[in-house]
Design a protein around this motif. Structure first.
Motif, mmCIF file in Angstrom:
data_model
loop_
_atom_site.group_PDB
_atom_site.id
_atom_site.type_symbol
_atom_site.label_atom_id
_atom_site.label_comp_id
_atom_site.label_asym_id
_atom_site.label_seq_id
_atom_site.Cartn_x
_atom_site.Cartn_y
_atom_site.Cartn_z
ATOM 1 N N LEU A 34 14.939 -71.939 85.020
ATOM 2 C CA LEU A 34 13.726 -71.736 84.234
ATOM 3 C C LEU A 34 12.830 -70.716 84.909
ATOM 4 O O LEU A 34 12.329 -69.804 84.283
ATOM 5 C CB LEU A 34 12.980 -73.075 84.085
ATOM 6 C CG LEU A 34 11.552 -72.997 83.554
ATOM 7 C CD1 LEU A 34 11.561 -72.514 82.115
ATOM 8 C CD2 LEU A 34 10.868 -74.334 83.670
ATOM 9 N N HIS A 120 4.873 -73.205 76.362
ATOM 10 C CA HIS A 120 6.271 -72.778 76.518
ATOM 11 C C HIS A 120 6.871 -73.363 77.804
ATOM 12 O O HIS A 120 7.975 -73.923 77.793
ATOM 13 C CB HIS A 120 6.322 -71.249 76.530
ATOM 14 C CG HIS A 120 7.654 -70.685 76.871
ATOM 15 N ND1 HIS A 120 8.695 -70.631 75.969
ATOM 16 C CD2 HIS A 120 8.123 -70.141 78.031
ATOM 17 C CE1 HIS A 120 9.748 -70.088 76.560
ATOM 18 N NE2 HIS A 120 9.429 -69.775 77.798
ATOM 19 N N TYR A 121 6.161 -73.247 78.903
ATOM 20 C CA TYR A 121 6.690 -73.753 80.171
ATOM 21 C C TYR A 121 6.645 -75.268 80.262
ATOM 22 O O TYR A 121 7.522 -75.872 80.876
ATOM 23 C CB TYR A 121 5.996 -73.084 81.355
ATOM 24 C CG TYR A 121 6.605 -71.727 81.550
ATOM 25 C CD1 TYR A 121 7.803 -71.580 82.228
ATOM 26 C CD2 TYR A 121 6.039 -70.603 80.974
ATOM 27 C CE1 TYR A 121 8.408 -70.358 82.349
ATOM 28 C CE2 TYR A 121 6.643 -69.367 81.092
ATOM 29 C CZ TYR A 121 7.830 -69.258 81.782
ATOM 30 O OH TYR A 121 8.436 -68.045 81.884
ATOM 31 N N HIS A 124 9.831 -76.358 78.489
ATOM 32 C CA HIS A 124 11.038 -76.156 79.286
ATOM 33 C C HIS A 124 11.119 -77.120 80.468
ATOM 34 O O HIS A 124 12.197 -77.634 80.767
ATOM 35 C CB HIS A 124 11.141 -74.709 79.766
ATOM 36 C CG HIS A 124 11.559 -73.782 78.676
ATOM 37 N ND1 HIS A 124 12.815 -73.801 78.115
ATOM 38 C CD2 HIS A 124 10.880 -72.828 78.008
ATOM 39 C CE1 HIS A 124 12.898 -72.895 77.160
ATOM 40 N NE2 HIS A 124 11.723 -72.289 77.080
ATOM 41 N N GLN A 127 12.211 -80.517 79.375
ATOM 42 C CA GLN A 127 13.640 -80.577 79.057
ATOM 43 C C GLN A 127 14.509 -80.699 80.307
ATOM 44 O O GLN A 127 15.589 -81.275 80.253
ATOM 45 C CB GLN A 127 14.076 -79.322 78.278
ATOM 46 C CG GLN A 127 13.354 -79.128 76.969
ATOM 47 C CD GLN A 127 13.511 -80.301 76.037
ATOM 48 O OE1 GLN A 127 14.610 -80.785 75.828
ATOM 49 N NE2 GLN A 127 12.403 -80.779 75.500
ATOM 50 N N CYS A 128 14.042 -80.154 81.418
ATOM 51 C CA CYS A 128 14.916 -80.119 82.591
ATOM 52 C C CYS A 128 14.600 -81.202 83.614
ATOM 53 O O CYS A 128 15.303 -81.299 84.610
ATOM 54 C CB CYS A 128 14.876 -78.741 83.248
ATOM 55 S SG CYS A 128 13.379 -78.373 84.154
#
Length: 190
Positions: A34, A120-121, A124, A127-128
């Motif tokens: 990422l 946006h971050y 992400h 999700q991780c």
């Protein structure tokens, strides 16, 4: 067609442990990738944070402003802990900077761009990361420190009626938070 009494293939007893290990490895790689795909994030966000300020913003002196906790600046975190800490900072920044009262004090387009970049971050990182409830144990949980810091910012804004001066201090504190995010991203790459 298989006979009804034919033995079914079995997974070895270690398969569930191997599956968990592979999931953890994939999660770690996703978080590392990422930040390597977009190394400009903290810099872009800092630029946007500078752009939101009105040109006539002047330093002001308010009583008891919150300051970024020193304990967060000197933490030896593992990569997944750094990612969880970064996520919590981003979530709190988004919540604080996304309030309606910033609209009257900050330029709208850079503010919207900044909020979009933060979101946006956040997406992400969510999700991780695995469930972060088990990432930190003991009294020095940086997630609790981050929550208290941003709660203090909310109280500070409320005590100063969300004034332009108070928002200018919060903007400067957000800059410090984003600079700390830059350090966390380096930790996540280890």
């Amino acid at each position: 067609m298989a006979a009804p009494n034919a033995p079914q293939p079995r997974l070895p007893h270690a398969a569930p442990a191997l599956l968990l290990l592979l999931t953890a490895l994939a999660t770690t790689l996703a978080c590392q990738q990422l930040w390597t795909h977009d190394d400009t994030f903290p810099g872009d966000a800092l630029r946007l944070l500078q752009d939101v300020a009105p040109s006539h913003a002047q330093p002001c002196h308010l009583q008891e402003p919150p300051f970024f906790p020193d304990t967060l600046l000197h933490n030896n975190l593992r990569p997944h802990q750094a990612a969880a800490t970064a996520l919590r900072i981003l979530q709190n920044l988004f919540h604080t900077l996304g309030t309606n009262s910033t609209r009257q004090h900050w330029h709208s387009q850079p503010r919207n761009d900044l909020l979009n970049k933060l979101q946006h971050y956040i997406h992400h990182l969510e999700q991780c990361l695995p469930d972060n409830a088990t990432l930190f144990k003991g009294p020095r949980n940086p997630l609790l420190t981050i929550n208290k810091y941003f709660r203090d910012i909310q109280l500070f804004l409320h005590a100063h009626n969300h004034s332009a001066c108070a928002w200018e201090h919060v903007r400067l504190e957000a800059r410090t938070s984003l600079q700390h995010l830059h350090n966390l991203t380096r930790t996540m790459r280890r």
